[in-house]
Enzyme design. Structure first.
Site, PDB file in Angstrom:
ATOM      1  N   ASP A 213       0.874  -0.998   0.470  1.00 34.29           N
ATOM      2  CA  ASP A 213      -0.532   0.530  -0.431  1.00 34.29           C
ATOM      3  C   ASP A 213       0.775   1.869  -0.051  1.00 34.29           C
ATOM      4  O   ASP A 213       0.617   2.356  -0.048  1.00 34.29           O
ATOM      5  CB  ASP A 213      -0.646  -0.563   1.639  1.00 34.29           C
ATOM      6  CG  ASP A 213      -0.059  -0.309   2.482  1.00 34.29           C
ATOM      7  OD1 ASP A 213       1.503   0.058   2.442  1.00 34.29           O
ATOM      8  OD2 ASP A 213      -0.915  -0.103   3.464  1.00 34.29           O
ATOM      9  N   GLY A 214       2.269   1.604   0.071  1.00 29.82           N
ATOM     10  CA  GLY A 214       2.905   2.203  -0.246  1.00 29.82           C
ATOM     11  C   GLY A 214       3.583   2.860   1.236  1.00 29.82           C
ATOM     12  O   GLY A 214       4.855   3.837   1.316  1.00 29.82           O
ATOM     13  N   GLU A 215       2.584   2.239   2.569  1.00 31.05           N
ATOM     14  CA  GLU A 215       4.072   2.896   3.461  1.00 31.05           C
ATOM     15  C   GLU A 215       5.115   1.854   3.327  1.00 31.05           C
ATOM     16  O   GLU A 215       5.459   0.929   3.102  1.00 31.05           O
ATOM     17  CB  GLU A 215       2.872   2.394   4.661  1.00 31.05           C
ATOM     18  CG  GLU A 215       1.401   2.469   4.701  1.00 31.05           C
ATOM     19  CD  GLU A 215       0.600   1.563   5.255  1.00 31.05           C
ATOM     20  OE1 GLU A 215       0.995   0.896   6.440  1.00 31.05           O
ATOM     21  OE2 GLU A 215      -0.233   2.673   5.973  1.00 31.05           O
TER      22      GLU A 215
ATOM     23  N   GLN B  34      11.154  26.489   0.928  1.00 31.88           N
ATOM     24  CA  GLN B  34       9.882  26.964   1.011  1.00 31.88           C
ATOM     25  C   GLN B  34       9.934  27.575   2.543  1.00 31.88           C
ATOM     26  O   GLN B  34       9.405  27.081   3.489  1.00 31.88           O
ATOM     27  CB  GLN B  34       8.884  26.176   1.170  1.00 31.88           C
ATOM     28  CG  GLN B  34       7.558  26.182   1.408  1.00 31.88           C
ATOM     29  CD  GLN B  34       7.047  27.356   0.107  1.00 31.88           C
ATOM     30  OE1 GLN B  34       7.372  27.070  -1.109  1.00 31.88           O
ATOM     31  NE2 GLN B  34       5.639  28.865   0.846  1.00 31.88           N
TER      32      GLN B  34
ATOM     33  N   ASP C 273      22.348  34.167  -6.648  1.00 31.96           N
ATOM     34  CA  ASP C 273      21.488  35.120  -5.850  1.00 31.96           C
ATOM     35  C   ASP C 273      22.212  35.188  -5.212  1.00 31.96           C
ATOM     36  O   ASP C 273      23.476  34.708  -4.003  1.00 31.96           O
ATOM     37  CB  ASP C 273      20.047  34.308  -5.793  1.00 31.96           C
ATOM     38  CG  ASP C 273      21.162  32.520  -4.877  1.00 31.96           C
ATOM     39  OD1 ASP C 273      21.893  32.291  -4.597  1.00 31.96           O
ATOM     40  OD2 ASP C 273      19.588  32.329  -5.809  1.00 31.96           O
TER      41      ASP C 273
ATOM     42  N   LYS D 286      19.191  37.744  -8.207  1.00 28.67           N
ATOM     43  CA  LYS D 286      17.816  36.712  -9.436  1.00 28.67           C
ATOM     44  C   LYS D 286      16.701  37.208  -8.745  1.00 28.67           C
ATOM     45  O   LYS D 286      15.609  37.190  -7.681  1.00 28.67           O
ATOM     46  CB  LYS D 286      18.641  35.548  -9.108  1.00 28.67           C
ATOM     47  CG  LYS D 286      17.182  33.496  -9.277  1.00 28.67           C
ATOM     48  CD  LYS D 286      17.872  32.840  -9.471  1.00 28.67           C
ATOM     49  CE  LYS D 286      17.329  32.114  -7.725  1.00 28.67           C
ATOM     50  NZ  LYS D 286      17.825  30.900  -7.258  1.00 28.67           N
TER      51      LYS D 286
ATOM     52  N   ARG E 194      12.782  34.727  -9.222  1.00 23.66           N
ATOM     53  CA  ARG E 194      12.643  33.591  -9.146  1.00 23.66           C
ATOM     54  C   ARG E 194      10.942  33.771 -10.181  1.00 23.66           C
ATOM     55  O   ARG E 194      10.245  34.649  -9.594  1.00 23.66           O
ATOM     56  CB  ARG E 194      12.016  32.569  -8.592  1.00 23.66           C
ATOM     57  CG  ARG E 194      11.732  31.381  -8.604  1.00 23.66           C
ATOM     58  CD  ARG E 194      12.322  30.185  -7.288  1.00 23.66           C
ATOM     59  NE  ARG E 194      12.972  29.919  -7.611  1.00 23.66           N
ATOM     60  CZ  ARG E 194      13.977  28.917  -8.655  1.00 23.66           C
ATOM     61  NH1 ARG E 194      12.990  28.792  -9.722  1.00 23.66           N
ATOM     62  NH2 ARG E 194      15.236  28.424  -8.514  1.00 23.66           N
TER      63      ARG E 194
ATOM     64  N   ASP F 134      26.688  27.312  -6.343  1.00 22.12           N
ATOM     65  CA  ASP F 134      25.510  27.395  -5.849  1.00 22.12           C
ATOM     66  C   ASP F 134      25.601  26.385  -4.749  1.00 22.12           C
ATOM     67  O   ASP F 134      26.622  25.488  -4.759  1.00 22.12           O
ATOM     68  CB  ASP F 134      24.590  27.464  -6.887  1.00 22.12           C
ATOM     69  CG  ASP F 134      23.440  27.749  -6.286  1.00 22.12           C
ATOM     70  OD1 ASP F 134      23.098  28.183  -4.941  1.00 22.12           O
ATOM     71  OD2 ASP F 134      22.138  28.368  -6.827  1.00 22.12           O
TER      72      ASP F 134
HETATM   73  C1  R5P Z   1      18.032  28.566  -4.576  1.00 21.44           C
HETATM   74  O1  R5P Z   1      17.696  30.205  -3.899  1.00 21.44           O
HETATM   75  C2  R5P Z   1      18.743  27.825  -4.446  1.00 21.44           C
HETATM   76  O2  R5P Z   1      19.836  28.729  -3.732  1.00 21.44           O
HETATM   77  C3  R5P Z   1      18.810  27.135  -5.887  1.00 21.44           C
HETATM   78  O3  R5P Z   1      20.218  28.774  -6.896  1.00 21.44           O
HETATM   79  C4  R5P Z   1      17.597  26.284  -6.781  1.00 21.44           C
HETATM   80  O4  R5P Z   1      17.338  25.842  -5.425  1.00 21.44           O
HETATM   81  C5  R5P Z   1      18.385  26.536  -8.343  1.00 21.44           C
HETATM   82  O5  R5P Z   1      17.281  25.980  -8.522  1.00 21.44           O
HETATM   83  P1  R5P Z   1      16.781  25.149  -9.728  1.00 21.44           P
HETATM   84  O6  R5P Z   1      18.190  24.697 -10.283  1.00 21.44           O
HETATM   85  O7  R5P Z   1      15.820  24.411 -10.212  1.00 21.44           O
HETATM   86  O8  R5P Z   1      16.924  26.382 -10.588  1.00 21.44           O
END
Ligand code: R5P
Length: 301
Positions: A36-38, A96, A172, A196, A198, A223
């Site tokens: 069942d996915g558990e 998030q 960024d 940057k 988004r 990054d």
């Molecule tokens: C976001 O601010 C992170 O530092 C990365 O720049 C970001 O998560 C990269 O995501 P993606 O490759 O989808 O642009």
């Protein structure tokens, strides 16, 4: 008391290497999926009274891997492990970190609260995405050790290439911390960050903050995460418009979602490297020695 290293379903490569360095025994945690996915989790060794290091990396299948980690950590406590250290090489849901639109869950807070609720003496992670929460202790308390792979990635590039007159670039604002570390490792090379914006989960707009600094130089772009690759693609495009020479890219976590690898290969970069916090075709830097140095350093204190 001997140390036992346990690898979760996405952590065995780091866990096994760590166990060799520490001179510890290694076991895979048994993880299976019920029809069942558990998830079913079983610790295959007696951990009562032992010092345990549990290693996993919670990328790509974050929801299953989180549940697997919760089940394992709680079971280690139930079974009487003397100390529990956890290496969560990649911690998901950190991006998030605010309620950007009404009604949204602030996932970074919820997930950190859940992880904090388990009895763990130390949690090691790598280059936790820190933007609105600048200090990882705000999310995870004092038990979290936020290690970096960026220094080792920069060293890898300098050992494998003649970087010459290069500039380190972060795509960024929050990447300034990693650009600074790479610049130190590259003997004080100048560094700058881009602006940057988004537009969506897959689209970003990137503009230079300091065009004169990058013109005519090789660029080392650093990054924390490559997810869809959108950030790297747009940053490389912006840098080339400014007349940079060779471009090298280094990131800690190569999630490489949604065909990102194919997109990045087409950029004709001089090199594209990541650590093995998330196993990928570009994972060239091993993080187990970094964790081991920290654990051994702590034990000597
Ligand atoms: C976001 O601010 C992170 O530092 C990365 O720049 C970001 O998560 C990269 O995501 P993606 O490759 O989808 O642009």
């Amino acid at each position: 008391m001997p140390t036992i290293v346990l690898g979760g379903s996405a952590g065995s490569h780091v866990g096994y290497e760590l166990s060799r360095i520490l001179g510890a025994s290694y076991y895979d945690v048994e993880v299976r999926e019920f029809p069942d996915g558990e998830l079913y989790v079983r610790i295959p060794v007696d951990v009562s009274g032992a010092d345990v290091v549990y290693v996993n990396s919670l990328a790509k299948r974050p929801n299953d891997l989180l549940v697997e980690t919760f089940l394992t950590l709680r079971t280690l406590e139930d079974l009487g492990a003397r100390t529990i250290r956890s290496v969560l090489a990649y911690i998901p849901y950190a991006r998030q970190d605010a309620r950007f639109n009404p009604g949204e869950a602030v996932s970074a807070l919820v997930i950190s609260e859940l992880l904090k609720s388990f009895k763990v003496d130390r949690v090691y992670t790598f280059d936790l995405h820190l933007h609105r929460f600048r200090d990882p202790r705000q999310l995870f308390g004092d038990s979290l050790v936020n290690l970096t792979a960026i220094r080792d990635l920069a060293r890898y590039l300098s050992e494998h290439h003649k970087l010459g007159e290069c500039v380190v670039v972060g795509p960024d604002e929050e990447s300034e911390q990693w650009a600074r570390v790479a610049s130190e490792e590259l003997g004080g090379a100048p560094y700058t960050i881009m602006e940057k914006r988004r537009i969506s989960a897959t689209d970003v707009l990137v503009e230079p903050r300091d065009p004169e600094l990058v013109r005519g130089r090789a660029a080392v772009l650093v990054d924390d995460i490559i997810s869809t690759g959108g950030t790297i693609v747009e940053t490389v495009r912006a840098l080339r418009n400014l007349g940079v020479g060779d471009v090298y890219v280094a990131a800690t976590h190569a999630i490489l979602a949604h065909g990102a690898y194919n997109r990045l290969v087409k950029l004709e970069l001089r090199d594209l490297v990541a650590s093995d916090t998330v196993l990928s075709p570009i994972s060239r830097v091993h993080v187990a020695p970094i964790v081991a140095r920290h654990i051994l350093g702590q034990e000597r204190r």
